[in-house]
Design a protein around this motif. Structure first.
Motif, PDB file in Angstrom:
ATOM      1  N   ASP A   1       0.801   6.808  -6.701  1.00 17.01           N
ATOM      2  CA  ASP A   1      -0.322   7.718  -6.966  1.00 17.01           C
ATOM      3  C   ASP A   1       0.096   9.178  -6.778  1.00 17.01           C
TER       4      ASP A   1
ATOM      5  N   GLN B   1       0.823  -1.204   0.000  1.00 19.13           N
ATOM      6  CA  GLN B   1       0.000   0.000   0.000  1.00 19.13           C
ATOM      7  C   GLN B   1       0.862   1.261   0.000  1.00 19.13           C
ATOM      8  N   ARG B   2       2.000   1.172   0.669  1.00 21.21           N
ATOM      9  CA  ARG B   2       2.895   2.331   0.690  1.00 21.21           C
ATOM     10  C   ARG B   2       3.423   2.632  -0.704  1.00 21.21           C
ATOM     11  N   GLU B   3       3.795   1.594  -1.454  1.00 24.36           N
ATOM     12  CA  GLU B   3       4.280   1.801  -2.819  1.00 24.36           C
ATOM     13  C   GLU B   3       3.173   2.351  -3.715  1.00 24.36           C
ATOM     14  N   GLU B   4       1.954   1.847  -3.519  1.00 25.52           N
ATOM     15  CA  GLU B   4       0.843   2.348  -4.327  1.00 25.52           C
ATOM     16  C   GLU B   4       0.560   3.820  -4.025  1.00 25.52           C
ATOM     17  N   ARG B   5       0.644   4.190  -2.759  1.00 24.72           N
ATOM     18  CA  ARG B   5       0.429   5.594  -2.408  1.00 24.72           C
ATOM     19  C   ARG B   5       1.522   6.479  -3.006  1.00 24.72           C
ATOM     20  N   ALA B   6       2.762   6.015  -2.930  1.00 25.50           N
ATOM     21  CA  ALA B   6       3.858   6.789  -3.519  1.00 25.50           C
ATOM     22  C   ALA B   6       3.689   6.914  -5.029  1.00 25.50           C
TER      23      ALA B   6
ATOM     24  N   LYS C   1      12.544  10.136  -4.431  1.00 32.25           N
ATOM     25  CA  LYS C   1      11.263   9.655  -3.924  1.00 32.25           C
ATOM     26  C   LYS C   1      10.303   9.255  -5.039  1.00 32.25           C
TER      27      LYS C   1
END
Length: 239
Positions: free
Chosen positions: A9, A2-7, A67
């Motif tokens: 997005d 989920q962290r990778e998906e948020r980054a 990032k």
């Protein structure tokens, strides 16, 4: 995950915003060129170019940021195709793509080659079908032989280079780093030198002798007087 998906997005939203800004600046420049043409003020064109250049620089800086995820490591695959018109897709593409159908996906996502590339591929396949099997096998064998010879040359050069490098590293040391540094310090700053001091006592003085006098005798200059008499020559046949 989920962290990778948020980054991802967040990065896509930021990139999309920068692209929209660049697109708006380009549209303004095109409108200015079409309306004003040669009568436009040249500094205004320079300002427009400066704004576009700054926006592109900002976009490139965003893409190179640590990032920001590396986008080339991700694939875009169609999950569902639909021939019905999609209003959101139509708005997002500004009326260029009405639906995500089989007609648009291959060209947009490059799931099939370009028409020119496809024609060349078909031409090569037709040419390959016309070649005899024995001739094709001979050409393959010659090609493999050439490739093997090149690989042997590369491997031989690599082994020689590795051997030479290993021999250089295994050579005995012929100098001392500490002694070299001490020598440089002595020559540069005088480190390690001892200054000799004179013992106390009267310093020897040297008696100065007057310079010898040279007697110069007066030389008598003899004056020589010369009388030059001009004789008048009388021609014997003069009248």
């Amino acid at each position: 995950m989920q962290r990778e998906e948020r980054a991802m997005d967040a990065a896509l939203d930021a990139i999309l915003q920068r692209v929209v800004d660049i697109k708006g600046s380009l549209q303004e420049l095109v409108v200015k060129v079409e309306r004003e043409g040669e009568q436009a003020d040249w500094p205004s064109y320079l300002n427009s170019f400066s704004v576009i250049s700054a926006q592109i620089y900002t976009l490139m800086k965003l893409l190179k940021n640590e990032k920001t995820p590396i986008l080339r490591n991700y694939l875009t695959l169609p999950l569902q195709l639909n021939a019905d018109p999609d209003e959101k897709l139509l708005v997002a593409t500004e009326g260029r793509v009405p639906s995500f159908s089989h007609d648009f996906v291959p060209n947009m996502l490059r799931t099939k080659p370009e028409p020119d590339v496809e024609q060349r591929h078909l031409a090569l396949e037709a040419k390959m079908a016309q070649v005899n099997a024995d001739t094709a096998q001979k050409q393959i064998n010659v090609h493999n032989k050439v490739v093997k010879h090149v690989m042997d040359l590369v491997n031989t050069a690599r082994e020689e280079w590795e051997t030479e490098t290993a021999s250089r590293t295994n050579q005995p040391q012929t100098c001392s780093i500490n002694e070299t540094q001490a020598l440089i310090a002595a020559l540069g700053t005088g480190k390690g030198f001892k200054i000799r001091t004179q013992p106390p006592g009267p310093s020897p003085t040297m008696t100065q002798q007057p310079p010898p006098q040279i007697n110069t005798a007066n030389k008598a200059v003899s004056a020589v007087k010369t009388n030059i008499k001009a004789a008048t020559a009388i021609h014997p046949y003069s009248r």
